[in-house]
Design a protein around this motif. Structure first.
Motif, PDB file in Angstrom:
ATOM      1  N   LEU A 154       0.831  -1.209   0.000  1.00 43.50           N
ATOM      2  CA  LEU A 154       0.000   0.000   0.000  1.00 43.50           C
ATOM      3  C   LEU A 154       0.862   1.254   0.000  1.00 43.50           C
ATOM      4  O   LEU A 154       0.515   2.261  -0.639  1.00 43.50           O
ATOM      5  CB  LEU A 154      -0.921  -0.017   1.222  1.00 43.50           C
ATOM      6  N   GLU A 155       1.995   1.191   0.691  1.00 49.98           N
ATOM      7  CA  GLU A 155       2.875   2.363   0.762  1.00 49.98           C
ATOM      8  C   GLU A 155       3.507   2.676  -0.581  1.00 49.98           C
ATOM      9  O   GLU A 155       3.583   3.847  -0.996  1.00 49.98           O
ATOM     10  CB  GLU A 155       3.964   2.115   1.807  1.00 49.98           C
ATOM     11  N   HIS A 156       3.960   1.638  -1.281  1.00 46.88           N
ATOM     12  CA  HIS A 156       4.705   1.845  -2.524  1.00 46.88           C
ATOM     13  C   HIS A 156       3.845   1.657  -3.777  1.00 46.88           C
ATOM     14  O   HIS A 156       4.322   1.899  -4.890  1.00 46.88           O
ATOM     15  CB  HIS A 156       5.899   0.904  -2.578  1.00 46.88           C
ATOM     16  N   GLY A 157       2.623   1.181  -3.593  1.00 49.27           N
ATOM     17  CA  GLY A 157       1.741   1.003  -4.744  1.00 49.27           C
ATOM     18  C   GLY A 157       2.163  -0.143  -5.644  1.00 49.27           C
ATOM     19  O   GLY A 157       1.869  -0.110  -6.851  1.00 49.27           O
ATOM     20  N   ALA A 214      -6.038  -3.185  -5.331  1.00 48.12           N
ATOM     21  CA  ALA A 214      -6.400  -1.853  -5.821  1.00 48.12           C
ATOM     22  C   ALA A 214      -7.901  -1.625  -5.732  1.00 48.12           C
ATOM     23  O   ALA A 214      -8.365  -0.564  -5.292  1.00 48.12           O
ATOM     24  CB  ALA A 214      -5.914  -1.679  -7.259  1.00 48.12           C
ATOM     25  N   ARG A 215      -8.660  -2.631  -6.135  1.00 45.41           N
ATOM     26  CA  ARG A 215     -10.121  -2.497  -6.108  1.00 45.41           C
ATOM     27  C   ARG A 215     -10.637  -2.284  -4.692  1.00 45.41           C
ATOM     28  O   ARG A 215     -11.487  -1.422  -4.444  1.00 45.41           O
ATOM     29  CB  ARG A 215     -10.772  -3.744  -6.721  1.00 45.41           C
ATOM     30  N   SER A 217      -8.874  -1.382  -1.918  1.00 50.10           N
ATOM     31  CA  SER A 217      -8.272  -0.273  -1.161  1.00 50.10           C
ATOM     32  C   SER A 217      -8.532   1.089  -1.772  1.00 50.10           C
ATOM     33  O   SER A 217      -8.373   2.120  -1.104  1.00 50.10           O
ATOM     34  CB  SER A 217      -6.759  -0.485  -1.052  1.00 50.10           C
ATOM     35  N   GLY A 218      -8.890   1.097  -3.059  1.00 53.15           N
ATOM     36  CA  GLY A 218      -9.066   2.365  -3.754  1.00 53.15           C
ATOM     37  C   GLY A 218      -7.743   3.023  -4.116  1.00 53.15           C
ATOM     38  O   GLY A 218      -7.726   4.188  -4.542  1.00 53.15           O
ATOM     39  N   LYS A 219      -6.639   2.305  -3.976  1.00 51.13           N
ATOM     40  CA  LYS A 219      -5.329   2.854  -4.298  1.00 51.13           C
ATOM     41  C   LYS A 219      -4.845   2.301  -5.644  1.00 51.13           C
ATOM     42  O   LYS A 219      -5.318   1.267  -6.114  1.00 51.13           O
ATOM     43  CB  LYS A 219      -4.312   2.504  -3.199  1.00 51.13           C
ATOM     44  N   ASP A 220      -3.890   2.976  -6.230  1.00 47.75           N
ATOM     45  CA  ASP A 220      -3.301   2.530  -7.492  1.00 47.75           C
ATOM     46  C   ASP A 220      -2.205   1.519  -7.171  1.00 47.75           C
ATOM     47  O   ASP A 220      -1.124   1.886  -6.702  1.00 47.75           O
ATOM     48  CB  ASP A 220      -2.725   3.737  -8.249  1.00 47.75           C
ATOM     49  N   ILE A 221      -2.497   0.233  -7.389  1.00 49.58           N
ATOM     50  CA  ILE A 221      -1.568  -0.847  -7.069  1.00 49.58           C
ATOM     51  C   ILE A 221      -1.317  -1.653  -8.335  1.00 49.58           C
ATOM     52  O   ILE A 221      -2.251  -2.004  -9.058  1.00 49.58           O
ATOM     53  CB  ILE A 221      -2.124  -1.794  -5.988  1.00 49.58           C
ATOM     54  N   LEU A 286      -6.924  -5.741   5.094  1.00 51.04           N
ATOM     55  CA  LEU A 286      -7.164  -4.287   5.013  1.00 51.04           C
ATOM     56  C   LEU A 286      -7.909  -3.789   6.240  1.00 51.04           C
ATOM     57  O   LEU A 286      -7.644  -2.675   6.733  1.00 51.04           O
ATOM     58  CB  LEU A 286      -7.939  -3.947   3.732  1.00 51.04           C
TER      59      LEU A 286
END
Length: 288
Positions: A154-157, A214-215, A217-221, A286
């Motif tokens: 999550l930190e580094h994507g 990504a889905r 967490s909503g983050k770009d992974i 999560l």
């Protein structure tokens, strides 16, 4: 006769003991073999018998088993020392005259061609040579091998790996524990002498794993594919000891060869339900 779980306060062992209790096995018929009695105080308080022994001290194993016990040997965590440790347990089990020895090995058994499998294969040979009644529970990869390390992702994507397009048919610790419970409580159901290839119902790629994180967490992974040498440098740079880092990189190579993608269905059949999807493990991680 007791159902005996070695390594009972470890991650998998606790799931097995809880599963036995949930299956209505009387607590007094369950024995937890542990190194540190204090860590099993909660189990003792519930009526589980606690037997103190250490894989590294064979003399302590003499009181760990009794004639007629059904034993689960959970593989040790000290890579490089496990053959000696497991051999000591097998010897003590044989001397005691246990009724069954179940062992948590690795998917593929003698056909597994990666470094992490070597000690498991040697242990299976030792069990066969012992003449003990046995069951081989050849566990595939655990969801938690990935999901317990979500913070840097999550930190580094990025999900960093060298597994290429390889796929992993992982399952949860709870799933593998449920299979062990089914075997330990299934006396007379034909488990003796069997080798079960245990894995999840669905094999997924690291691209798909990253997309699911990504889905949720909503983050770009994304999946960052790196060569083996770079993967090794990343792991050691993050503080993983080089021998263990080398084993993890070798596992990724095995994943690329399809060695952890098998979906035999044995696990779902033993536990009587579908295996836990990796998406559920991601969701739980999560939340935590």
């Amino acid at each position: 006769m007791s159902i005996v779980v070695t390594g009972a306060t470890g991650h998998l062992g606790r799931f097995v003991v809880e599963g036995l209790l949930a299956a209505q096995v009387p607590a007094g018929q369950i024995a937890a073999v542990v190194r540190d009695e204090a860590k099993a105080a909660d189990l003792a308080a519930r009526g589980v018998e606690v037997r103190v022994a250490d894989y590294n001290a064979p003399e302590t194993l003499k009181g760990a088993f009794a004639a007629g016990d059904r034993v689960l040997l959970i593989s040790g965590s000290e890579v490089g020392r496990r053959v000696e440790q497991h051999t000591a347990v097998i010897g003590a089990a044989r001397e005691a005259g246990v009724a069954l020895l179940a062992y948590t090995g690795i998917l593929g058994g003698p056909d597994a061609d990666f470094d992490l499998a070597d000690e498991h294969k040697a242990t299976e040979r030792a069990i066969l040579d012992s003449g003990l009644p046995y069951v081989f529970l050849r566990n595939g990869w655990y969801h938690e091998n990935y999901t317990e390390n979500l913070a840097p992702v999550l930190e580094h994507g990025a999900v960093v790996g060298s597994a290429g397009d390889g796929r992993v048919a992982s399952a949860s610790r709870a799933d593998y524990a449920a299979a062990a419970v089914a075997v330990l409580t299934g006396e007379g159901e034909g488990h003796e002498g069997k080798a079960y290839e245990l894995s999840g119902d669905t094999a997924w790629s690291l691209d798909e794993y990253a997309a699911e994180i990504a889905r949720q967490s909503g983050k770009d992974i994304s999946y960052a594919r790196v060569p083996a040498e770079q993967h090794l440098a990343i792991l050691t740079g993050a503080g993983v000891p080089e021998p263990m880092a080398a084993i993890l990189v070798d596992v990724d190579a095995a994943i690329e060869r399809g060695r952890l993608a098998g979906t035999s269905g044995d696990l779902a059949r033993l536990i009587g339900r579908p295996t836990t999807p990796v998406g559920e493990a991601i969701a739980a991680a999560l939340r935590d």
